[in-house]
Design a protein around this motif. Sequence first.
Motif, PDB file in Angstrom:
ATOM      1  N   ALA A   1       0.833  -1.214   0.000  1.00  0.00           N
ATOM      2  CA  ALA A   1       0.000   0.000   0.000  1.00  0.00           C
ATOM      3  C   ALA A   1       0.862   1.257   0.000  1.00  0.00           C
ATOM      4  CB  ALA A   1      -0.929  -0.022   1.214  1.00  0.00           C
ATOM      5  N   LEU A   2       1.856   1.302   0.914  1.00  0.00           N
ATOM      6  CA  LEU A   2       2.722   2.477   0.983  1.00  0.00           C
ATOM      7  C   LEU A   2       3.518   2.647  -0.305  1.00  0.00           C
ATOM      8  CD1 LEU A   2       4.080   2.506   4.618  1.00  0.00           C
ATOM      9  CD2 LEU A   2       2.837   4.313   3.462  1.00  0.00           C
ATOM     10  N   SER A   3       3.930   1.514  -0.894  1.00  0.00           N
ATOM     11  CA  SER A   3       4.691   1.612  -2.138  1.00  0.00           C
ATOM     12  C   SER A   3       3.823   2.187  -3.246  1.00  0.00           C
ATOM     13  CB  SER A   3       5.214   0.235  -2.548  1.00  0.00           C
ATOM     14  OG  SER A   3       5.986  -0.315  -1.516  1.00  0.00           O
ATOM     15  N   LEU A   4       2.535   1.828  -3.248  1.00  0.00           N
ATOM     16  CA  LEU A   4       1.643   2.386  -4.278  1.00  0.00           C
ATOM     17  C   LEU A   4       1.485   3.892  -4.078  1.00  0.00           C
ATOM     18  CD1 LEU A   4      -0.983  -0.476  -4.516  1.00  0.00           C
ATOM     19  CD2 LEU A   4       0.734   0.163  -6.194  1.00  0.00           C
ATOM     20  N   VAL A   5       1.442   4.331  -2.809  1.00  0.00           N
ATOM     21  CA  VAL A   5       1.431   5.773  -2.544  1.00  0.00           C
ATOM     22  C   VAL A   5       2.697   6.405  -3.114  1.00  0.00           C
ATOM     23  CG1 VAL A   5       1.534   7.514  -0.721  1.00  0.00           C
ATOM     24  CG2 VAL A   5       0.006   5.557  -0.481  1.00  0.00           C
ATOM     25  N   GLY A   6       3.830   5.716  -2.938  1.00  0.00           N
ATOM     26  CA  GLY A   6       5.095   6.187  -3.499  1.00  0.00           C
ATOM     27  C   GLY A   6       5.016   6.321  -5.010  1.00  0.00           C
ATOM     28  N   PHE A   7       4.336   5.360  -5.651  1.00  0.00           N
ATOM     29  CA  PHE A   7       4.149   5.415  -7.112  1.00  0.00           C
ATOM     30  C   PHE A   7       3.435   6.707  -7.505  1.00  0.00           C
ATOM     31  CE2 PHE A   7       3.287   4.108 -11.346  1.00  0.00           C
ATOM     32  CZ  PHE A   7       1.963   4.397 -11.618  1.00  0.00           C
ATOM     33  N   VAL A   8       2.360   7.012  -6.793  1.00  0.00           N
ATOM     34  CA  VAL A   8       1.586   8.214  -7.114  1.00  0.00           C
ATOM     35  C   VAL A   8       2.435   9.460  -6.935  1.00  0.00           C
ATOM     36  CG1 VAL A   8      -0.395   9.603  -6.412  1.00  0.00           C
ATOM     37  CG2 VAL A   8      -0.602   7.122  -6.533  1.00  0.00           C
ATOM     38  N   PHE A   9       3.196   9.511  -5.818  1.00  0.00           N
ATOM     39  CA  PHE A   9       4.049  10.673  -5.581  1.00  0.00           C
ATOM     40  C   PHE A   9       5.114  10.823  -6.651  1.00  0.00           C
ATOM     41  CE2 PHE A   9       3.309  13.182  -1.874  1.00  0.00           C
ATOM     42  CZ  PHE A   9       2.450  12.419  -1.110  1.00  0.00           C
ATOM     43  N   THR A  10       5.697   9.694  -7.079  1.00  0.00           N
ATOM     44  CA  THR A  10       6.738   9.771  -8.112  1.00  0.00           C
ATOM     45  C   THR A  10       6.158  10.369  -9.385  1.00  0.00           C
ATOM     46  OG1 THR A  10       7.697   7.771  -7.186  1.00  0.00           O
ATOM     47  CG2 THR A  10       8.483   8.454  -9.338  1.00  0.00           C
ATOM     48  N   VAL A  11       4.999   9.843  -9.806  1.00  0.00           N
ATOM     49  CA  VAL A  11       4.382  10.346 -11.034  1.00  0.00           C
ATOM     50  C   VAL A  11       4.028  11.821 -10.882  1.00  0.00           C
ATOM     51  CG1 VAL A  11       2.380  10.130 -12.550  1.00  0.00           C
ATOM     52  CG2 VAL A  11       3.514   8.090 -11.716  1.00  0.00           C
TER      53      VAL A  11
END
Lengths: 424, 426
Positions: free
Chosen positions: B81-91
């Motif tokens: 879940a946290l990694s997916l949040v990281g994905f959104v932030f990166t994009v």
Amino acid sequence: MVVRRRQSIPDQTVRSSELTPEKEGELSLAAPKLGLVLSILAMFLVPFFYFLFVRYRMEIEIHLRLSILVCVAISLCGFVASALLIPVAARYLLRRNLFGHDLNKRGTPQGATKVPEALGIVTGIVFLVVAVSVQLAVSFLQYNLTADSDWLVEYNAALACICFMILLGFVDDVLDVPWSVKLVLPLFAALPLVMAYAGHTSIVIPKHLVPFVGQSVLDLGWIYKVYMIMLVVFCTNSINIHAGINGLEVGQTVVISVAILIFNLIQIGASTDPDYKKAHVFSIYIMLPLLTTSLGLLAFNWYPSSIFVGDTYTYFAGMAMAVVGILGHFSETLLLFFLPQVLNFLYSCPQLFGIVPCPRHRLPRFDPQTGLLIGSSDMNLVNLFLRLFGQCTEKSLCIRLLIFQAFSCLLCFGLRSILAGWYK
Amino acid sequence: MAVRRRPSIPNQTAAPPNPDPGGDPQPPNAAPSLDQFSLAPPKLGLILSVLALFLIPFFYLLFVHYQVESDLRYYISICVALSLVGFVFTVGLIPVATRYLLRRNMFGYDINKRGTPQGEVKVPETLGIVTAIVFLVVAIVLQLCTLTADSDWLVEYNAALACICFMTLLGFVDDVLDVPWRVKLALPFFASLPLMMAYAGHTSIIIPKPLVPYVGLSVLDLGVIYKVYMILLVIFCTNSINIHAGLNGLEVGQTVVISFAVLIHNLMQIGASTDIDYKQAHAFSIYIMWPLLTTSLGLLAFNWYPSSVFVGDTYTYFAGMSLAVVGILGHFSETLLLFFLPQILNFLYSCPQLFGFVHCPRHRLPRFDTQTGLLTGTNDMNLVNLFLRLFGRCTEKSLCIRLLIFQALSCLMCFGLRYILAGWYK
């Protein structure tokens, strides 16, 4: 605070290269002020070795003394490495247009020179290599801090924090992020520390307040962790705003770290609690490399500056000192050493919060005729000193401010010894 | 390896590279004004399908196929879940960072499109810094959620963070200052020092059963030699990704494939084992690989063909270090090397040129034909050109896909190999 006009917009770069027709790769830095820096180093080592070898000869066991000596030796190598690498890095930084102009010399030929910026990156990288090398070397000796798993966690967390801060500071220097982002960067860099901090989160209530509070020890829990983050954000940014004069940022760091080192040694000598000693040894292992690599930087940054240190340096130094204060459990003493920074911050608040108009650089006015700085009405210590003690050259102003820093530290040593029995 | 011509010397930017009369009328050394620059939209459709393609087998193995303890399942789900949040932030952050990087003249030109209008576009460089910083923040916050204050793994976790952070720092300094290549090679050594200090695991290796009669022991303690091996592994992983590069999306693509293979391997080991320490080692690896995977996917959204951003040495060193760190601290470095098979082949094949026996040009890239839009293999000794010579000319995109399929097949083959050999050599 960026106090040198940064040439980041390309069309301005063209203009400034018309002013100073330096060819690529022909940068020649002024010779480092080694005489000055080596005398400071000697002045520090004398009392340090006195405490280590004479005053506390009985109290500090031979292995610990040896480990500290090894740390001194490797840190001195770091000094040499910094002094050698700075001219090399300066060429690369200048080639990438990371430079500024010295606003306090505007109107003189020196004001048109391109001064390489962000040399704190050299100090930071050499510091990291030295800090790890010290641990590797000491692990072969008996006084091995990191054989103790708790300390290994905290040491690695400290390294991670300081490294992350150097990274964010350098990204800031290169990309010139907005100041609201700049303020928050130390918070992210402090996170590894907050996660790893396994020490006590309780504070000792001063004796005469105990009847009011009802306890002699108060466990703050997560509030202590918030305090830790605030300490980090404060230490980094307060050094950053007490700046603007050649040599001020590095100078204040040198003074404070000397004070911390002497304090650490005194605490080791005066204490019998092994955990307490370890906390201060840990601090020495981080402060010694900070001191020597900063002296290497000061050799080039002292008035007149051949290089500028950048936010990379001020954030790195602030983080290193906050980390030792927290993990060494002497953060109140650290704040006492930071007294001038605290005063500067408080005095600057009206401008920082927009109640009083705040110009881009809150610098004094430079008079090219007399070569003196005149205090403006900006609300920081730099201008306050000028207004109180009259106009003077940039160099003497810096010396006055550093003497003030040194006196504050001495005062704090005095205060601690007077209050030691009284409030704890 | 910097494969895009870097206009870092100011007077070189003044030389107009564009023979095409229909090109940009602005003088080449004026930075695009911030309003004019607009990044192509991210290829989210592609990336999200890749992500779904990963999540399905991963969650199948986690929740259905293996009986994993519920608290471990919980922590791993939080990690995802946290990694997916990281994905959104990166994009979200890449377009922002792009403006700042361009303003500081950190850009390159796509050499594989030279001669077309796209070859004149200033492509922002070093976007790996966004990936790395988001990764570090996610990894740190994850530590809070998954580890307790007295966990043994805190030491390894913090050492890993320190190493990855130091490598990112050195990689970014390299991208900004463009250090000489000899210094570049040595950077991973310095960045691996915190790992040397913190590594408290066993330094012994298990001798393969067939060799035991010859060696005389079944377990051999290497001591210091094992630490040297660790350093060599770090230097290899970082530099091998760096030289297996040069096509849009290749660096990030290979990292995505390998990290996914590592994640499946970790999950299979957790499911198949009963040893707590062993499971913890692979859980630790999962906690680092998931943020790497999702932040890299965020970067790939912009870096996939045609690239709107370049990743820089910051990314290749950061990714190589992360993979090496989990291999070492998770105690599965031999398996990691198997996943790195294409990189090993590329390195071995490149050796003559790298060591100067054969002439080595600045960029060992294929030749781009503007008429057909295809790449033609040169005589350079790397996998990129080898594939072109073996399988014929093709577009940059298909070449990258072919190489990534090769990477995926290598990983599959390694799973197969491990399965077959498991009883035989250990």
